[in-house]
Scaffold this motif. Structure first.
Motif, mmCIF file in Angstrom:
data_model
loop_
_atom_site.group_PDB
_atom_site.id
_atom_site.type_symbol
_atom_site.label_atom_id
_atom_site.label_comp_id
_atom_site.label_asym_id
_atom_site.label_seq_id
_atom_site.Cartn_x
_atom_site.Cartn_y
_atom_site.Cartn_z
ATOM 1 N N ARG A 250 0.834 -1.199 0.000
ATOM 2 C CA ARG A 250 0.000 0.000 0.000
ATOM 3 C C ARG A 250 0.871 1.252 0.000
ATOM 4 O O ARG A 250 2.006 1.226 0.491
ATOM 5 C CB ARG A 250 -0.911 0.018 1.228
ATOM 6 N N CYS B 178 -5.651 4.837 2.946
ATOM 7 C CA CYS B 178 -4.629 4.274 3.841
ATOM 8 C C CYS B 178 -4.617 4.995 5.191
ATOM 9 O O CYS B 178 -4.542 4.355 6.243
ATOM 10 C CB CYS B 178 -3.254 4.363 3.192
ATOM 11 N N GLU C 126 -6.927 0.439 4.113
ATOM 12 C CA GLU C 126 -5.849 0.219 3.154
ATOM 13 C C GLU C 126 -6.222 -0.739 2.027
ATOM 14 O O GLU C 126 -5.599 -0.719 0.961
ATOM 15 C CB GLU C 126 -4.582 -0.262 3.859
ATOM 16 N N CYS D 132 -6.820 1.108 -1.194
ATOM 17 C CA CYS D 132 -5.762 1.976 -1.716
ATOM 18 C C CYS D 132 -5.697 1.914 -3.241
ATOM 19 O O CYS D 132 -5.534 0.828 -3.813
ATOM 20 C CB CYS D 132 -4.412 1.552 -1.126
ATOM 21 N N SER E 205 -1.921 0.770 -5.018
ATOM 22 C CA SER E 205 -1.300 -0.480 -4.579
ATOM 23 C C SER E 205 -0.357 -1.060 -5.628
ATOM 24 O O SER E 205 -0.582 -0.940 -6.838
ATOM 25 C CB SER E 205 -2.384 -1.512 -4.262
ATOM 26 N N THR F 289 -7.210 -5.995 5.033
ATOM 27 C CA THR F 289 -6.521 -5.122 5.978
ATOM 28 C C THR F 289 -5.701 -5.963 6.956
ATOM 29 O O THR F 289 -5.846 -7.185 7.032
ATOM 30 C CB THR F 289 -7.530 -4.285 6.771
#
Length: 349
Positions: free
Chosen positions: A93, A100, A105, A108, A111, A295
């Motif tokens: 991330r 984030c 995240e 994101c 990434s 996550t």
């Protein structure tokens, strides 16, 4: 080190076992001696076939989810020790975007992936950012941990955080014996749902039921929507967990959703272009939610569930690193796989 290297995109034989230089440890990174890594359709097979469209730079070593033993850490890394049994989370991330910084995240947009945008785990050694390191608790072997962490945290994120599955709801899991589908069955049960498993053959339906599904449907042999309605007294399911995006199956799964229900989708190996009945979408107040990834909290929750025996690894076969091309050939030849294919790189644990 020995690694399966791609020097030109192409068929399975594009993967060649070679001796290459050991990776160089950079600031903020950890060096892991790989024990196991899974084989994945989209992030391994497709990368080998035509990785240029994903930003792959040749020569390349694939493998998005290595598990192994820490053998070195950069001077600026705290909290990771040499000798620890760890997994490498596949997604890097950015750590700076709004998602984030808000603790989301998995959403994101910036990434990058281990085994796609940098060398991965089809090798004896791999480097990764320290923040991608996940400690494996005692009691889980390397192959088992690689399989569980590859898809179950994503399934938890999709079903719990995005689809918000509640105890007592009914979930239809499509592709229920693939990697993500099998994890979806287990996670939906973990969340207290009644699970209907959809799979493409009788033996695969049986495997999904053995994996914990309450009901199974062979969606290649009959009318998926009608069978779902029969199992739900005509109501339909609260959630469809979709990871195929097949142009024939997707509309049938969509038509199985109850009034006010949800579809959560991640994956498109069935084609990715589907027909949407928009009248049904708004008329029945249905929500379609796209998502991917997981996550840190999802990873931790899944490891806890695995130690409690509520989530387990579904492994079709374990093969040595030397057989990486043969492992890819299984997918090319359409071999019926129930569970993941794992490459064992170093000593088993």
């Amino acid at each position: 080190m020995r690694a399966a290297v791609i020097r030109a995109f192409g068929g399975p034989d594009a993967l060649r076992i070679e001796e290459v230089e050991d990776p160089v440890l950079a600031a903020g990174e950890v060096l892991v001696r790989v024990r196991a890594v899974t084989v994945n359709r989209s992030l391994d097979i497709d990368v080998r076939r035509d990785g240029a469209r994903r930003g792959v730079v040749l020569p390349h070593v694939p493998g998005v989810d290595p598990v192994g033993i820490v053998v070195a850490v950069a001077d600026d890394v705290d909290g990771v020790e040499v000798g620890e049994h760890v997994a490498v989370a596949p997604t890097i991330r950015c750590g700076a975007c709004d998602f984030c910084t808000a603790g989301k995240e998995s959403q994101c947009p910036n990434s990058r992936h281990i085994g796609v945008h940098r060398w991965g785990g089809y090798a004896e050694l791999v480097t990764a950012p320290a923040r991608n390191i996940i400690r494996i608790p005692d009691g889980l072997g390397s192959a088992e941990a690689a399989v569980i962490l590859r898809h179950a945290p994503t399934a938890l994120n999709l079903l719990q955080s995005l689809a918000q599955v509640q105890p007592g709801e009914t979930v239809l899991v499509m592709g229920a014996t693939g990697g993500l589908g099998a994890a979806g069955v287990q996670v939906a049960k973990l969340l207290g749902a009644t699970v209907i498993a959809g799979a493409g053959a009788k033996d695969r339906v049986a495997a999904a039921v053995a994996n914990g599904a309450d009901h199974g449907i062979d969606y290649r042999a009959g009318d998926l929507t009608a069978e779902v309605e029969a199992l739900t007294d005509g109501r339909g399911v609260d959630v469809v967990f979709e990871n195929i995006s097949d142009p024939v199956l997707w509309p049938r799964a969509f038509a199985s959703i109850a009034y006010g229900g949800r579809m959560v989708t991640a994956g498109a190996h069935g084609g990715g272009k589907v027909e949407l009945d928009v009248r049904r979408l708004y008329g029945r107040r249905i929500r379609i939610i796209g998502g991917a990834g997981a996550t840190r909290a999802d990873n931790a929750a899944i490891l806890d569930a695995a130690l409690a025996g509520r989530v387990s690894a579904r492994i079709d076969r374990v093969m040595p690193l030397d057989a990486a091309a043969d492992a890819h050939r299984l997918f090319e030849e359409g071999v019926s796989l129930v569970g993941k294919v794992v490459l064992e790189v170093g000593p088993s644990s």
